[in-house]
Design an enzyme around this catalytic site. Structure first.
Site, PDB file in Angstrom:
ATOM      1  N   ASP A   1      -4.699  -8.187  -4.317  1.00 48.81           N
ATOM      2  CA  ASP A   1      -4.788  -9.299  -3.370  1.00 48.81           C
ATOM      3  C   ASP A   1      -5.015 -10.630  -4.076  1.00 48.81           C
ATOM      4  OD1 ASP A   1      -4.355  -8.406  -0.702  1.00 48.81           O
ATOM      5  OD2 ASP A   1      -6.116  -7.156  -0.946  1.00 48.81           O
TER       6      ASP A   1
ATOM      7  N   GLU B   1     -11.318 -10.716  -4.474  1.00 47.31           N
ATOM      8  CA  GLU B   1      -9.862 -10.648  -4.351  1.00 47.31           C
ATOM      9  C   GLU B   1      -9.280 -11.848  -3.607  1.00 47.31           C
ATOM     10  OE1 GLU B   1      -8.814  -6.942  -2.427  1.00 47.31           O
ATOM     11  OE2 GLU B   1     -10.467  -7.070  -1.025  1.00 47.31           O
TER      12      GLU B   1
ATOM     13  N   CYS C   1     -10.468  -3.135 -10.076  1.00 46.24           N
ATOM     14  CA  CYS C   1      -9.841  -1.956  -9.477  1.00 46.24           C
ATOM     15  C   CYS C   1      -8.436  -2.218  -8.947  1.00 46.24           C
ATOM     16  CB  CYS C   1     -10.730  -1.392  -8.374  1.00 46.24           C
ATOM     17  SG  CYS C   1     -10.983  -2.533  -7.021  1.00 46.24           S
TER      18      CYS C   1
ATOM     19  N   HIS D   1       0.818  -1.210   0.000  1.00 45.46           N
ATOM     20  CA  HIS D   1       0.000   0.000   0.000  1.00 45.46           C
ATOM     21  C   HIS D   1       0.849   1.255   0.000  1.00 45.46           C
ATOM     22  CE1 HIS D   1      -3.082  -2.989   0.965  1.00 45.46           C
ATOM     23  NE2 HIS D   1      -3.811  -2.190   0.227  1.00 45.46           N
TER      24      HIS D   1
HETATM   25  C1  PEP Z   1      -6.800  -5.077  -4.474  1.00 43.09           C
HETATM   26  O1  PEP Z   1      -6.503  -5.898  -3.617  1.00 43.09           O
HETATM   27  O2  PEP Z   1      -6.628  -5.264  -5.701  1.00 43.09           O
HETATM   28  C2  PEP Z   1      -7.367  -3.772  -4.080  1.00 43.09           C
HETATM   29  C3  PEP Z   1      -7.821  -2.929  -4.987  1.00 43.09           C
HETATM   30  O3  PEP Z   1      -7.390  -3.472  -2.764  1.00 43.09           O
HETATM   31  P1  PEP Z   1      -6.096  -3.006  -1.945  1.00 43.09           P
HETATM   32  O4  PEP Z   1      -4.973  -2.767  -2.922  1.00 43.09           O
HETATM   33  O5  PEP Z   1      -6.457  -1.768  -1.211  1.00 43.09           O
HETATM   34  O6  PEP Z   1      -5.842  -4.174  -1.046  1.00 43.09           O
HETATM   35 MG    MG Z   2      -7.263  -5.663  -1.606  1.00 43.29          MG
END
Ligand code: PEP
Ligand code: MG
Length: 580
Positions: A457, A433, A504, A191
């Site tokens: 994920d 995910e 996403c 992140h």
């Molecule tokens: C993902 O896991 O692809 C996602 C969009 O959520 P994050 O990156 O915040 O875990």
């Molecule tokens: Mg995620």
């Protein structure tokens, strides 16, 4: 000149003076203070003790409310120890008389106490020693934290070099002054990397140990395209990179012209292009690039950039601001996705050997029903201000989804009873995910209004690769055929059940995958704001028949390397000028 290879996580080039943050791991050197710094350092110690005490008190109150007074007794004991007169006296003496730094004094004094206790007989002695180590760690965190807090107050242009930066530290960086950053650890899916993209600053992670080779004030270049860091660059290299910056700006200016053109393929199939945001101010960045709305608002960043939980009023104000700014365009508000690498100041479970498999995301929300309910109330209250949907993250079982929906139902009923208005037709979706969710998607389709595939994920859980670990970063790729199959399965099932599906994760913002994703059937992509123009450019050049051919062929390939090479070749046929 020294060239270091890491993992490119946020594009761009930055050239400038470095600021080195090398205090990781609590390795405490015996540092002597100059005489005139003693009073300031004593003040720093007192502030750290006060902050640690307040933190433990917050935990004590929370645990006492949830688990009863007895369970909270340990926190009272910690507060007492931390404020013990003789301990404080000893620490002050070490700083004042021996001119030790507060960090060194804390470490030395508490370890000495722990050792003495360990040498005493008695069943409960080992536990007492553990308590003392715990207090030491907490105090050190506050002492170092104070220093790292200064990150938010940098007021001259620098490149930050650090062992690691947490997502919340990264989100507090001011991109006006911090022109780029590099970390020794971390992977592409972390992140911290995602926040770097949000800030729009070049970043490279996972370089490995290098901080001992560089001192503050020296010059470096961060190449966020290639994942390179160049220490002590020569004049020629600096000139070459300056030229690259100019070229990049002219490329970006060309893409800006696409802003008002529709997101559609060359054969006029409409593609919805949405932005992923972490902070409300990013709405404007999405609009400037012609986004159709927000496909992922990572609301947990509201919790990460501060020490205390945001209140219902504060959350309602933030969500309302986002919805209002979008003037009717849709926004998908993902409920808190905390835990693993995104941890605010709440008690962290101490037996989490595998935080990404532990109490994170929807699991953590369901374990903290008050926090969850407060957020859901805030989102619902904000829903009258615009076109809001709710999305639950990391759903892995049907029961979990039903549980989350039940908390939502209760929040809705409470608001109805109070007469507080909200959008009664608000759509509810879930992230896909976890591989178990893909496998059970036909059942989930009965329960939700939409799906969004989270590849960040999904990749880590499909391939058993920690998304933020540099040592296995080579395995972490969306090109793996198993990942393509999972994505394909999810899209096919969603289509069959007529449930809208989008994507996403970071994969949707990588032009390498655009043809593949359109060919698999996606008609909605949510991407990092900076990637919007480039993805629109790819969409407008390609046609669906070619995309379907590419997807079909890619699904037959055996390895991630083959898939990557093939996708590069195909994209180059339509956009030869695009470096991927
Ligand atoms: C993902 O896991 O692809 C996602 C969009 O959520 P994050 O990156 O915040 O875990
Ligand atoms: Mg995620």
């Amino acid at each position: 000149m020294e060239r270091l290879q890491g993992i490119a996580v946020s594009p761009g080039v930055a050239i400038g003076e470095v600021l080195v943050l090398d205090n990781e791991g609590f390795r405490i050197p015996r540092r002597f203070l100059p005489r005139d710094a003693v009073e300031d350092e004593l003040e720093r110690l007192h502030q750290a003790i006060a902050a640690a005490t307040a933190e433990i008190e917050r935990h004590r109150v929370r645990v006492s409310e949830q688990l009863g007074k007895d369970s909270a007794a340990i926190f009272s004991a910690h507060i007492q120890m931390l404020n013990d007169r003789s301990l404080r006296h000893k620490l002050e003496e070490m700083i004042r008389q021996r001119h030790y730094s507060p960090e060194y004094s804390v470490s030395r004094a508490l370890r000495h106490y722990a050792k003495v206790i360990q040498s005493l007989d008695g069943d409960y002695m080992p536990e007492r020693a553990t308590d003392i180590f715990d207090i030491e760690k907490r105090l050190l965190r506050h002492l170092f934290g104070k220093r790292r807090e200064e990150l938010a107050h940098i007021n001259a242009e620098v490149l930050v070099l650090a062992h690691t930066l947490t997502p919340s530290e990264t989100s507090n960086l001011n991109p006006k002054y911090v022109k780029g950053f590099v970390t020794e650890i971390g992977g592409a899916g972390s992140h911290t990397a995602i926040v770097a993209e949000a800030l729009g600053i070049p970043a490279v992670v996972g370089i490995g140990p290098f901080l001992t080779n560089v001192s503050g004030g020296e010059t470096a270049i961060i190449d966020g395209y290639q994942g390179l860091v160049i220490l002590h660059p020569d004049e020629e290299t600096i000139a070459r990179y300056r030229h690259e910056v100019v070229q990049y700006r002219s490329h970006a200016a060309k893409l800006e012209k696409l802003r008002d053109l529709p997101g559609e393929t060359a054969d006029k199939v409409r593609i919805q292009l949405l932005g992923n945001i972490e902070f409300p101010y990013e709405v404007e960045q999405c609009q400037k690039r012609g986004a159709d709305g927000i496909g992922l608002y990572r609301t947990e960043f509201l919790f990460l950039s501060r020490d205390t939980e945001p209140t219902e009023e504060e959350q309602t104000a933030a969500y309302t601001a986002v919805a209002t700014a979008l003037r009717g365009q849709p926004v998908v508000m993902r409920t808190i996705d905390l835990g693993a690498d995104k941890m605010p100041g709440m008690p962290r479970p101490d037996d989490e050997a595998n935080p990404f498999l532990g109490l994170r995301s929807i699991r953590l929300a369901l374990k903290n029903p008050e926090m969850f309910r407060t957020q859901l109330r805030a989102i619902l209250r904000a829903s009258t201000a615009g076109n809001i949907s709710i999305m639950f993250p990391l759903i892995s079982t049907l029961l979990e989804l039903k549980h989350a929906k039940m908390v939502l139902r209760e929040a809705r009923e409470d608001l109805e009873e109070e007469g507080t208005p909200f959008d009664k037709d608000i759509k509810v979706g879930m992230m896909v995910e976890v591989p178990s969710a893909v496998l059970m998607l036909d059942h989930f389709a009965e329960e939700v209004d939409f799906f969004s595939i989270g590849t960040n994920d999904l990749i880590q859980y499909a391939l058993a690769v920690d998304r933020s670990n540099k040592d296995v970063a080579g395995l972490y790729t969306g090109s793996d055929p198993s990942v393509l199959r999972l994505i394909n399965m999810a899209i096919q099932v969603a289509k069959k059940h007529e449930v809208p599906i989008s994507m996403c994760g970071q994969m949707s913002g990588n032009p390498l995958y655009t043809m593949l994703l359109l060919g698999l059937g996606l008609r909605s992509l949510s991407v990092t704001p900076a990637a919007l123009p480039e993805i629109k450019q790819v969409c407008r050049r390609v046609d669906i028949t070619s995309c379907e051919r590419v997807a079909h062929r890619a699904l037959e390939l055996e390895s991630a390397r083959d898939v990557k090479t093939y996708l590069k070749e195909e994209l180059a046929k339509f956009l030869p000028e695009l470096p991927v």
